[in-house]
Design an enzyme around this catalytic site. Structure first.
Site, mmCIF file in Angstrom:
data_model
loop_
_atom_site.group_PDB
_atom_site.id
_atom_site.type_symbol
_atom_site.label_atom_id
_atom_site.label_comp_id
_atom_site.label_asym_id
_atom_site.label_seq_id
_atom_site.Cartn_x
_atom_site.Cartn_y
_atom_site.Cartn_z
ATOM 1 N N TYR A 1 -72.300 -69.737 6.577
ATOM 2 C CA TYR A 1 -72.319 -68.833 7.618
ATOM 3 C C TYR A 1 -71.499 -69.340 8.700
ATOM 4 C CZ TYR A 1 -74.519 -65.973 11.564
ATOM 5 O OH TYR A 1 -74.686 -64.874 12.496
ATOM 6 N N ILE B 1 -73.631 -58.709 5.787
ATOM 7 C CA ILE B 1 -74.997 -59.087 6.472
ATOM 8 C C ILE B 1 -75.007 -58.268 7.827
ATOM 9 C CG2 ILE B 1 -76.552 -60.831 6.954
ATOM 10 C CD1 ILE B 1 -75.338 -62.385 4.968
ATOM 11 N N LYS C 1 -70.454 -65.843 5.080
ATOM 12 C CA LYS C 1 -70.667 -64.667 5.975
ATOM 13 C C LYS C 1 -69.502 -65.136 7.347
ATOM 14 C CE LYS C 1 -73.977 -62.672 9.159
ATOM 15 N NZ LYS C 1 -75.238 -63.088 10.036
ATOM 16 N N THR D 1 -80.505 -62.959 13.883
ATOM 17 C CA THR D 1 -81.183 -61.666 14.389
ATOM 18 C C THR D 1 -82.703 -61.793 14.318
ATOM 19 O OG1 THR D 1 -79.152 -60.588 13.512
ATOM 20 C CG2 THR D 1 -81.154 -59.272 14.038
#
Length: 305
Positions: free
Chosen positions: A136, A207, A164, A49
């Site tokens: 992740y 997250i 994640k 992001t």
């Protein structure tokens, strides 16, 4: 390694830019302070992001330093992954030196390692960097999938303490929780639309992209669920659901940066090859944000408790 409690909401922060494409550190630090004041449990700069793919390594570290400088009491979880193990190790070292409290490591993208290669990649970094590290998994961006048995193997390492989950596969995410229940290992939602379902099967936090614009609501939902108040959590989940969907109507972070501009949190500038949100999607985004502002405040309480 210092123990780390990943429970709660960690906004996946955007990286604001000036007209010339340089990083707007003043706006970034204002965002950090705004989010902390809203009650988030930590922040995650320079992840997907944060447009990490278009930042130089020096810029990457400078953003981490700016985050560490701006926070008061919440931890900074620095994105430091790469598809090159050597590069990820170097970014992780530099992020640790910059003051990061933990690391978020996207799985190697494009070169698509086998599961054995993923284990070697993460263990190499965990052996060298004595910080809590989040594996992740986001197959839609990387082209590879970290399987539950691989996550369980990685969870045995004392520095690999969280996962994640952004595969969109709730069955797989539930299996990761199942296989790691005996470890000090946190499963975090990486998909705002699935945060509440992930919490229901044993996840402990998120997250979150949506938390950039609705930190109090996302925090209230997550902490309500963690406290067992699923009725309240469901109400907030459904209030946020249209926005969650629309923030992924185009490639992240295009919509969330537009949402932040609409809310007055700085211009929605992106680095090429990303482009501004289409006019049609921007109008719908304005409507959704207006609807949330018009609604009664978060039901029965505030953000994180």
């Amino acid at each position: 390694m210092t123990s780390f409690d990943f429970r709660g909401v960690y906004p996946a922060m955007t990286t604001p830019f000036h007209d010339d494409g340089s990083i707007d550190f003043e706006q970034f630090q204002a965002d950090v302070r705004r989010l902390e004041e809203a009650g988030v449990d930590g922040i995650v700069p320079v992840g997907s992001t944060g447009e990490s793919a278009t930042l130089t390594h020096d810029e990457h570290v400078e953003v981490v330093e700016a985050a560490v400088e701006a926070v008061e009491d919440v931890p900074v979880v620095a994105g430091s992954g790469s598809n090159s193990t050597r590069e990820a190790l170097e970014l992780s070292r530099r992020s640790a030196d910059a003051g990061a409290d933990a690391l978020l490591l996207i799985s190697p993208y494009y070169n698509k390692p086998e599961q054995a290669g993923l284990v070697e990649h993460y263990r190499t970094i965990a052996d060298e960097i004595d910080l809590p590290q989040i594996v992740y998994n986001v197959p839609g961006r990387t082209g590879s999938n970290i399987l539950p048995e691989t996550a369980a193997t990685l969870a045995e390492h004392p520095n690999i303490t969280a996962y994640k989950a952004a595969s969109g596969d709730l069955g797989q995410i539930s299996e990761v929780v199942e296989r790691t229940r005996d470890e000090q290992f946190a499963v975090l939602s990486g998909d705002d639309a699935l945060t509440l379902p992930i919490l229901s099967v044993g996840g402990v936090g998120a997250i979150s992209v949506t938390a950039n614009v609705e930190p109090a609501r996302v925090g209230a939902m997550v902490h309500s669920a963690l406290q067992g108040d699923y009725e309240r959590a469901r109400d907030i989940h459904h209030d946020l659901a249209p926005l969650n969907r629309h923030l992924f109507s185009e490639t992240n972070p295009i919509p969330v940066k537009e949402a932040m501009e609409i809310r007055g949190y700085g211009p929605a500038r992106l680095r090429p090859p990303l482009t501004r949100l289409t006019e049609e999607n921007t109008e719908e985004l304005r409507r959704l944000l207006s609807d949330l502002e018009a609604e009664q405040a978060i039901p029965d309480g505030g953000a994180a408790e």
